[in-house]
Write a protein that holds these residues in place. Structure first.
Motif, PDB file in Angstrom:
ATOM      1  N   UNK A  48       0.839  -1.203   0.000  1.00  0.00           N
ATOM      2  CA  UNK A  48       0.000   0.000   0.000  1.00  0.00           C
ATOM      3  C   UNK A  48       0.871   1.249   0.000  1.00  0.00           C
ATOM      4  N   UNK A  49       0.504   2.312  -0.721  1.00  0.00           N
ATOM      5  CA  UNK A  49      -0.642   2.362  -1.631  1.00  0.00           C
ATOM      6  C   UNK A  49      -0.386   1.543  -2.892  1.00  0.00           C
ATOM      7  N   UNK A  50      -1.444   0.983  -3.458  1.00  0.00           N
ATOM      8  CA  UNK A  50      -1.316   0.113  -4.615  1.00  0.00           C
ATOM      9  C   UNK A  50      -1.041   0.939  -5.868  1.00  0.00           C
TER      10      UNK A  50
ATOM     11  N   UNK B  18     -17.642  -3.485   3.773  1.00  0.00           N
ATOM     12  CA  UNK B  18     -17.781  -3.405   2.312  1.00  0.00           C
ATOM     13  C   UNK B  18     -17.918  -1.959   1.852  1.00  0.00           C
ATOM     14  N   UNK B  19     -18.699  -1.174   2.592  1.00  0.00           N
ATOM     15  CA  UNK B  19     -18.881   0.237   2.254  1.00  0.00           C
ATOM     16  C   UNK B  19     -17.556   0.984   2.301  1.00  0.00           C
ATOM     17  N   UNK B  20     -16.792   0.761   3.361  1.00  0.00           N
ATOM     18  CA  UNK B  20     -15.492   1.425   3.492  1.00  0.00           C
ATOM     19  C   UNK B  20     -14.550   1.001   2.368  1.00  0.00           C
ATOM     20  N   UNK B  21     -14.581  -0.267   2.052  1.00  0.00           N
ATOM     21  CA  UNK B  21     -13.717  -0.768   0.997  1.00  0.00           C
ATOM     22  C   UNK B  21     -14.040  -0.161  -0.350  1.00  0.00           C
ATOM     23  N   UNK B  22     -15.341  -0.085  -0.672  1.00  0.00           N
ATOM     24  CA  UNK B  22     -15.745   0.474  -1.959  1.00  0.00           C
ATOM     25  C   UNK B  22     -15.426   1.966  -2.054  1.00  0.00           C
ATOM     26  N   UNK B  23     -15.498   2.663  -0.918  1.00  0.00           N
ATOM     27  CA  UNK B  23     -15.223   4.102  -0.904  1.00  0.00           C
ATOM     28  C   UNK B  23     -13.729   4.406  -0.942  1.00  0.00           C
ATOM     29  N   UNK B  24     -12.950   3.658  -0.145  1.00  0.00           N
ATOM     30  CA  UNK B  24     -11.551   4.000   0.056  1.00  0.00           C
ATOM     31  C   UNK B  24     -10.576   3.164  -0.778  1.00  0.00           C
ATOM     32  N   UNK B  25     -10.926   1.893  -1.014  1.00  0.00           N
ATOM     33  CA  UNK B  25     -10.006   0.983  -1.708  1.00  0.00           C
ATOM     34  C   UNK B  25     -10.736   0.161  -2.772  1.00  0.00           C
ATOM     35  N   UNK B  26     -11.422   0.817  -3.707  1.00  0.00           N
ATOM     36  CA  UNK B  26     -12.218   0.062  -4.696  1.00  0.00           C
ATOM     37  C   UNK B  26     -11.367  -0.879  -5.536  1.00  0.00           C
ATOM     38  N   UNK B  27     -10.133  -0.492  -5.824  1.00  0.00           N
ATOM     39  CA  UNK B  27      -9.268  -1.349  -6.622  1.00  0.00           C
ATOM     40  C   UNK B  27      -8.928  -2.648  -5.910  1.00  0.00           C
ATOM     41  N   UNK B  28      -8.627  -2.548  -4.607  1.00  0.00           N
ATOM     42  CA  UNK B  28      -8.300  -3.744  -3.825  1.00  0.00           C
ATOM     43  C   UNK B  28      -9.520  -4.647  -3.706  1.00  0.00           C
ATOM     44  N   UNK B  29     -10.695  -4.058  -3.504  1.00  0.00           N
ATOM     45  CA  UNK B  29     -11.933  -4.850  -3.408  1.00  0.00           C
ATOM     46  C   UNK B  29     -12.151  -5.650  -4.682  1.00  0.00           C
ATOM     47  N   UNK B  30     -12.015  -5.002  -5.822  1.00  0.00           N
ATOM     48  CA  UNK B  30     -12.236  -5.672  -7.103  1.00  0.00           C
ATOM     49  C   UNK B  30     -11.195  -6.761  -7.345  1.00  0.00           C
ATOM     50  N   UNK B  31      -9.936  -6.454  -7.045  1.00  0.00           N
ATOM     51  CA  UNK B  31      -8.854  -7.396  -7.297  1.00  0.00           C
ATOM     52  C   UNK B  31      -8.953  -8.604  -6.371  1.00  0.00           C
ATOM     53  N   UNK B  32      -9.217  -8.366  -5.086  1.00  0.00           N
ATOM     54  CA  UNK B  32      -9.343  -9.473  -4.130  1.00  0.00           C
ATOM     55  C   UNK B  32     -10.540 -10.348  -4.466  1.00  0.00           C
ATOM     56  N   UNK B  33     -11.636  -9.736  -4.908  1.00  0.00           N
ATOM     57  CA  UNK B  33     -12.818 -10.502  -5.293  1.00  0.00           C
ATOM     58  C   UNK B  33     -12.507 -11.427  -6.470  1.00  0.00           C
TER      59      UNK B  33
END
Length: 208
Positions: free
Chosen positions: A75-77, A122-137
């Protein structure tokens, strides 16, 4: 057990190596740069290579009983690492299938728990780290469809606090008020999960 630890030079990975040695396992670490592993001396076997290359991973995986992984982006990515977890998941699932090794325990992120209210992960992830959420998913989906014997651990914020052994584990959900967990406690869970088969095919929330 013969364990192959991936992401072994990261914060969680170093703790996994330490935990595995203390629990009497035979440990191999597959890393790009081994300098941070020097304090372990001859207690581990070090193999150098690229974790994102299935052809390099396959011969190293052969002969091991389980693969616990703490691999993740720094981080940061950076833009170059936007799909790092997906690339890793693709390489590892392909290599393990060819090597004939089934058991894998993977560190992911608590941001993927959509039902968590306190904290609203999930809300925090989508707001602050959307790239990590998508990649981890995307990475998790690869393991879920791989035919491997996987367990996915989703910790919240990682800290460098000391080991407690008193962390909480909840299948399919983040423990209530699960705001953080020490890397040492994550490592403890990862190695214990690799040792037994009770959490095969499970996504697990862990927190202090």
């Amino acid at each position: 057990m013969k364990l192959l630890v991936l992401g072994a030079t990261g914060g969680t990975g170093l703790e996994m190596v330490r935990e595995a040695i203390e629990r009497g396992h035979s440990v191999t670490a597959f890393v790009r740069s081994p300098e941070r592993l020097k304090p372990f001396g001859d207690h581990i076997t070090i193999r150098q290579g690229n974790l994102l290359n299935a052809a390099e991973l396959e011969p190293v995986i052969k002969g091991h009983e389980a693969v616990p992984s703490g691999f993740g982006p720094r981080l940061p990515v950076s833009k170059a690492d936007a799909n790092l977890l997906r690339q890793f998941g693709g390489a590892l699932t392909a290599a393990m299938s060819k090597a004939g090794v089934k058991r894998v325990v993977v560190e992911s992120v608590a941001f993927l728990f959509k039902d968590s209210i306190i904290p609203p992960a999930y809300l925090l992830g989508r707001l602050l780290f959307p790239g990590i959420v998508a990649d981890a998913s995307s990475m998790e989906e690869l393991f879920q469809n791989s035919g491997l014997e996987w367990t996915i651990a989703r910790p919240p914020e990682l800290t460098d606090k000391p080991y407690t052994g008193k962390y909480r584990v909840r299948e399919g959900h983040l423990p209530r008020f699960g705001f953080n967990i020490s890397r040492s406690d994550v490592a403890d869970f990862m190695i214990k999960a690799a040792e037994n088969r009770s959490l095969l095919g499970k996504i697990v929330g862990i927190s202090n």
